[in-house]
Scaffold this motif. Structure first.
Motif, PDB file in Angstrom:
ATOM      1  N   CYS A  41      28.858  -2.457  78.338  1.00  0.00           N
ATOM      2  CA  CYS A  41      28.941  -1.033  78.703  1.00  0.00           C
ATOM      3  C   CYS A  41      27.574  -0.484  79.121  1.00  0.00           C
ATOM      4  O   CYS A  41      27.485   0.342  80.034  1.00  0.00           O
ATOM      5  CB  CYS A  41      29.522  -0.219  77.554  1.00  0.00           C
ATOM      6  SG  CYS A  41      31.316  -0.431  77.366  1.00  0.00           S
ATOM      7  N   GLN A  42      26.517  -0.942  78.481  1.00  0.00           N
ATOM      8  CA  GLN A  42      25.178  -0.501  78.864  1.00  0.00           C
ATOM      9  C   GLN A  42      24.832  -0.977  80.274  1.00  0.00           C
ATOM     10  O   GLN A  42      24.279  -0.219  81.066  1.00  0.00           O
ATOM     11  CB  GLN A  42      24.139  -0.999  77.853  1.00  0.00           C
ATOM     12  CG  GLN A  42      24.223  -0.281  76.531  1.00  0.00           C
ATOM     13  CD  GLN A  42      23.374  -0.915  75.450  1.00  0.00           C
ATOM     14  OE1 GLN A  42      23.015  -2.082  75.520  1.00  0.00           O
ATOM     15  NE2 GLN A  42      23.070  -0.148  74.420  1.00  0.00           N
ATOM     16  N   VAL A  43      25.162  -2.212  80.581  1.00  0.00           N
ATOM     17  CA  VAL A  43      24.892  -2.746  81.921  1.00  0.00           C
ATOM     18  C   VAL A  43      25.703  -1.977  82.963  1.00  0.00           C
ATOM     19  O   VAL A  43      25.186  -1.580  84.011  1.00  0.00           O
ATOM     20  CB  VAL A  43      25.186  -4.259  81.984  1.00  0.00           C
ATOM     21  CG1 VAL A  43      25.182  -4.769  83.412  1.00  0.00           C
ATOM     22  CG2 VAL A  43      24.179  -5.029  81.132  1.00  0.00           C
ATOM     23  N   GLN A  44      26.971  -1.731  82.668  1.00  0.00           N
ATOM     24  CA  GLN A  44      27.820  -0.961  83.579  1.00  0.00           C
ATOM     25  C   GLN A  44      27.256   0.443  83.788  1.00  0.00           C
ATOM     26  O   GLN A  44      27.216   0.947  84.914  1.00  0.00           O
ATOM     27  CB  GLN A  44      29.244  -0.880  83.022  1.00  0.00           C
ATOM     28  CG  GLN A  44      30.188  -0.055  83.876  1.00  0.00           C
ATOM     29  CD  GLN A  44      31.544   0.124  83.205  1.00  0.00           C
ATOM     30  OE1 GLN A  44      31.930  -0.640  82.339  1.00  0.00           O
ATOM     31  NE2 GLN A  44      32.258   1.163  83.602  1.00  0.00           N
ATOM     32  N   ALA A  45      26.796   1.066  82.711  1.00  0.00           N
ATOM     33  CA  ALA A  45      26.246   2.426  82.807  1.00  0.00           C
ATOM     34  C   ALA A  45      24.984   2.444  83.671  1.00  0.00           C
ATOM     35  O   ALA A  45      24.799   3.349  84.487  1.00  0.00           O
ATOM     36  CB  ALA A  45      25.948   2.979  81.412  1.00  0.00           C
ATOM     37  N   VAL A  46      24.122   1.443  83.518  1.00  0.00           N
ATOM     38  CA  VAL A  46      22.900   1.382  84.334  1.00  0.00           C
ATOM     39  C   VAL A  46      23.249   1.148  85.807  1.00  0.00           C
ATOM     40  O   VAL A  46      22.613   1.715  86.693  1.00  0.00           O
ATOM     41  CB  VAL A  46      21.946   0.278  83.813  1.00  0.00           C
ATOM     42  CG1 VAL A  46      20.836  -0.007  84.811  1.00  0.00           C
ATOM     43  CG2 VAL A  46      21.342   0.700  82.488  1.00  0.00           C
ATOM     44  N   GLN A  47      24.259   0.352  86.055  1.00  0.00           N
ATOM     45  CA  GLN A  47      24.670   0.117  87.442  1.00  0.00           C
ATOM     46  C   GLN A  47      25.269   1.375  88.066  1.00  0.00           C
ATOM     47  O   GLN A  47      25.004   1.675  89.223  1.00  0.00           O
ATOM     48  CB  GLN A  47      25.693  -1.028  87.502  1.00  0.00           C
ATOM     49  CG  GLN A  47      25.086  -2.380  87.205  1.00  0.00           C
ATOM     50  CD  GLN A  47      26.122  -3.481  87.062  1.00  0.00           C
ATOM     51  OE1 GLN A  47      27.312  -3.225  86.868  1.00  0.00           O
ATOM     52  NE2 GLN A  47      25.658  -4.717  87.130  1.00  0.00           N
ATOM     53  N   ASN A  48      26.054   2.109  87.306  1.00  0.00           N
ATOM     54  CA  ASN A  48      26.719   3.309  87.828  1.00  0.00           C
ATOM     55  C   ASN A  48      25.811   4.534  87.848  1.00  0.00           C
ATOM     56  O   ASN A  48      25.995   5.428  88.672  1.00  0.00           O
ATOM     57  CB  ASN A  48      27.975   3.623  87.016  1.00  0.00           C
ATOM     58  CG  ASN A  48      29.056   2.581  87.212  1.00  0.00           C
ATOM     59  OD1 ASN A  48      29.052   1.832  88.181  1.00  0.00           O
ATOM     60  ND2 ASN A  48      29.973   2.511  86.272  1.00  0.00           N
ATOM     61  N   VAL A  49      24.873   4.608  86.915  1.00  0.00           N
ATOM     62  CA  VAL A  49      23.972   5.755  86.807  1.00  0.00           C
ATOM     63  C   VAL A  49      22.554   5.195  86.623  1.00  0.00           C
ATOM     64  O   VAL A  49      22.062   5.109  85.508  1.00  0.00           O
ATOM     65  CB  VAL A  49      24.353   6.671  85.625  1.00  0.00           C
ATOM     66  CG1 VAL A  49      23.503   7.926  85.623  1.00  0.00           C
ATOM     67  CG2 VAL A  49      25.832   7.032  85.653  1.00  0.00           C
ATOM     68  N   PRO A  50      21.922   4.800  87.718  1.00  0.00           N
ATOM     69  CA  PRO A  50      20.611   4.150  87.594  1.00  0.00           C
ATOM     70  C   PRO A  50      19.525   5.089  87.079  1.00  0.00           C
ATOM     71  O   PRO A  50      19.673   6.312  87.100  1.00  0.00           O
ATOM     72  CB  PRO A  50      20.306   3.692  89.023  1.00  0.00           C
ATOM     73  CG  PRO A  50      21.136   4.568  89.898  1.00  0.00           C
ATOM     74  CD  PRO A  50      22.356   4.947  89.102  1.00  0.00           C
ATOM     75  N   VAL A  51      18.450   4.478  86.636  1.00  0.00           N
ATOM     76  CA  VAL A  51      17.289   5.237  86.177  1.00  0.00           C
ATOM     77  C   VAL A  51      16.754   6.059  87.348  1.00  0.00           C
ATOM     78  O   VAL A  51      16.629   5.558  88.464  1.00  0.00           O
ATOM     79  CB  VAL A  51      16.194   4.290  85.638  1.00  0.00           C
ATOM     80  CG1 VAL A  51      14.932   5.059  85.295  1.00  0.00           C
ATOM     81  CG2 VAL A  51      16.715   3.531  84.421  1.00  0.00           C
ATOM     82  N   ALA A  52      16.484   7.325  87.095  1.00  0.00           N
ATOM     83  CA  ALA A  52      15.937   8.229  88.116  1.00  0.00           C
ATOM     84  C   ALA A  52      14.768   8.985  87.478  1.00  0.00           C
ATOM     85  O   ALA A  52      14.918  10.104  86.999  1.00  0.00           O
ATOM     86  CB  ALA A  52      17.006   9.188  88.615  1.00  0.00           C
ATOM     87  N   ASN A  53      13.622   8.323  87.467  1.00  0.00           N
ATOM     88  CA  ASN A  53      12.444   8.930  86.840  1.00  0.00           C
ATOM     89  C   ASN A  53      11.826   9.989  87.731  1.00  0.00           C
ATOM     90  O   ASN A  53      11.723   9.810  88.944  1.00  0.00           O
ATOM     91  CB  ASN A  53      11.393   7.861  86.534  1.00  0.00           C
ATOM     92  CG  ASN A  53      11.759   7.028  85.327  1.00  0.00           C
ATOM     93  OD1 ASN A  53      12.473   7.483  84.444  1.00  0.00           O
ATOM     94  ND2 ASN A  53      11.283   5.803  85.282  1.00  0.00           N
ATOM     95  N   GLN A  54      11.430  11.088  87.117  1.00  0.00           N
ATOM     96  CA  GLN A  54      10.689  12.145  87.800  1.00  0.00           C
ATOM     97  C   GLN A  54       9.396  12.368  87.025  1.00  0.00           C
ATOM     98  O   GLN A  54       9.401  12.424  85.798  1.00  0.00           O
ATOM     99  CB  GLN A  54      11.480  13.452  87.831  1.00  0.00           C
ATOM    100  CG  GLN A  54      12.671  13.429  88.740  1.00  0.00           C
ATOM    101  CD  GLN A  54      13.371  14.784  88.781  1.00  0.00           C
ATOM    102  OE1 GLN A  54      13.018  15.725  88.075  1.00  0.00           O
ATOM    103  NE2 GLN A  54      14.393  14.878  89.612  1.00  0.00           N
ATOM    104  N   VAL A  55       8.309  12.480  87.778  1.00  0.00           N
ATOM    105  CA  VAL A  55       7.019  12.782  87.164  1.00  0.00           C
ATOM    106  C   VAL A  55       6.893  14.300  87.110  1.00  0.00           C
ATOM    107  O   VAL A  55       7.111  14.981  88.107  1.00  0.00           O
ATOM    108  CB  VAL A  55       5.858  12.157  87.971  1.00  0.00           C
ATOM    109  CG1 VAL A  55       4.517  12.545  87.373  1.00  0.00           C
ATOM    110  CG2 VAL A  55       6.012  10.646  88.022  1.00  0.00           C
ATOM    111  N   ARG A  56       6.556  14.796  85.943  1.00  0.00           N
ATOM    112  CA  ARG A  56       6.435  16.235  85.750  1.00  0.00           C
ATOM    113  C   ARG A  56       5.111  16.552  85.075  1.00  0.00           C
ATOM    114  O   ARG A  56       4.454  15.670  84.520  1.00  0.00           O
ATOM    115  CB  ARG A  56       7.587  16.754  84.894  1.00  0.00           C
ATOM    116  CG  ARG A  56       8.938  16.561  85.585  1.00  0.00           C
ATOM    117  CD  ARG A  56      10.053  17.152  84.789  1.00  0.00           C
ATOM    118  NE  ARG A  56      11.307  16.991  85.500  1.00  0.00           N
ATOM    119  CZ  ARG A  56      12.469  17.348  85.015  1.00  0.00           C
ATOM    120  NH1 ARG A  56      12.552  17.888  83.824  1.00  0.00           N
ATOM    121  NH2 ARG A  56      13.566  17.176  85.722  1.00  0.00           N
ATOM    122  N   GLN A  57       4.756  17.832  85.100  1.00  0.00           N
ATOM    123  CA  GLN A  57       3.532  18.270  84.447  1.00  0.00           C
ATOM    124  C   GLN A  57       3.819  19.551  83.685  1.00  0.00           C
ATOM    125  O   GLN A  57       4.422  20.483  84.216  1.00  0.00           O
ATOM    126  CB  GLN A  57       2.418  18.496  85.471  1.00  0.00           C
ATOM    127  CG  GLN A  57       1.098  18.871  84.843  1.00  0.00           C
ATOM    128  CD  GLN A  57      -0.033  18.941  85.855  1.00  0.00           C
ATOM    129  OE1 GLN A  57       0.193  18.916  87.055  1.00  0.00           O
ATOM    130  NE2 GLN A  57      -1.251  19.033  85.365  1.00  0.00           N
TER     131      GLN A  57
END
Length: 159
Positions: A41-57
């Motif tokens: 389920c974790q692998v499926q979740a990463v495939q369906n909703v990939p990491v989307a990092n945003q740099v913030r300050q």
């Protein structure tokens, strides 16, 4: 990938700090099967909703100057200064990915549980034995961690 590892660590190996044990639970299921289903389920979740990092300050902080006075009453003020905000990274998809994982596990009949570590007086009443099948849980259920990353679930009153 970091997200998958972050989610696997509490399930497969417990931290040395003796925090709660968080895992997906279905009474009577083998621990190995629960871990395998969780990973899928974790692998499926990463495939369906990939990491989307945003740099913030974070916002900057202004530190006003201070007023210093001597014994004669003469005062002067030191200048203030700006401290820049901290830079950090946020995975904006983490919450949705966790929801997708939880829904996947729910479809498989698992629910999330979090167990506290057992107190010494509970541990001492039970012979150490790795949990291989998820037992019935009660309100007093707790866990014992072993050095190899395995665990024992104990429910006082059932011992």
């Amino acid at each position: 990938m970091k997200s998958v590892l972050r989610l696997l660590v509490p399930v497969m190996t417990l931290s040395a700090c003796s925090g709660p044990l968080s895992l997906y639970y279905r009474e009577g299921e083998s621990v190995a099967r629960a871990q395998s289903e969780t990973t899928q389920c974790q692998v499926q979740a990463v495939q369906n909703v990939p990491v989307a990092n945003q740099v913030r300050q974070s916002p900057p902080t202004y530190w006003p100057g201070r007023t210093y006075c001597d014994s004669r009453g003469r005062c002067h003020r030191s200048p203030g200064w700006w401290q820049p905000g901290q830079i950090y990274t946020v995975d904006v998809n983490a919450g949705l990915r966790n929801s997708v994982e939880a829904q996947c596990m729910a479809r498989k009949g698992f629910r999330p549980v979090s167990l506290p570590p057992c107190k010494q007086n509970v541990k001492s009443q039970v012979a150490p034995a790795r949990t291989t099948t998820l037992p019935p849980l009660g309100t007093e259920s707790c866990y014992v961690k072993f050095d190899d990353g395995s665990f024992q679930i104990i429910t006082p009153g059932q011992i």
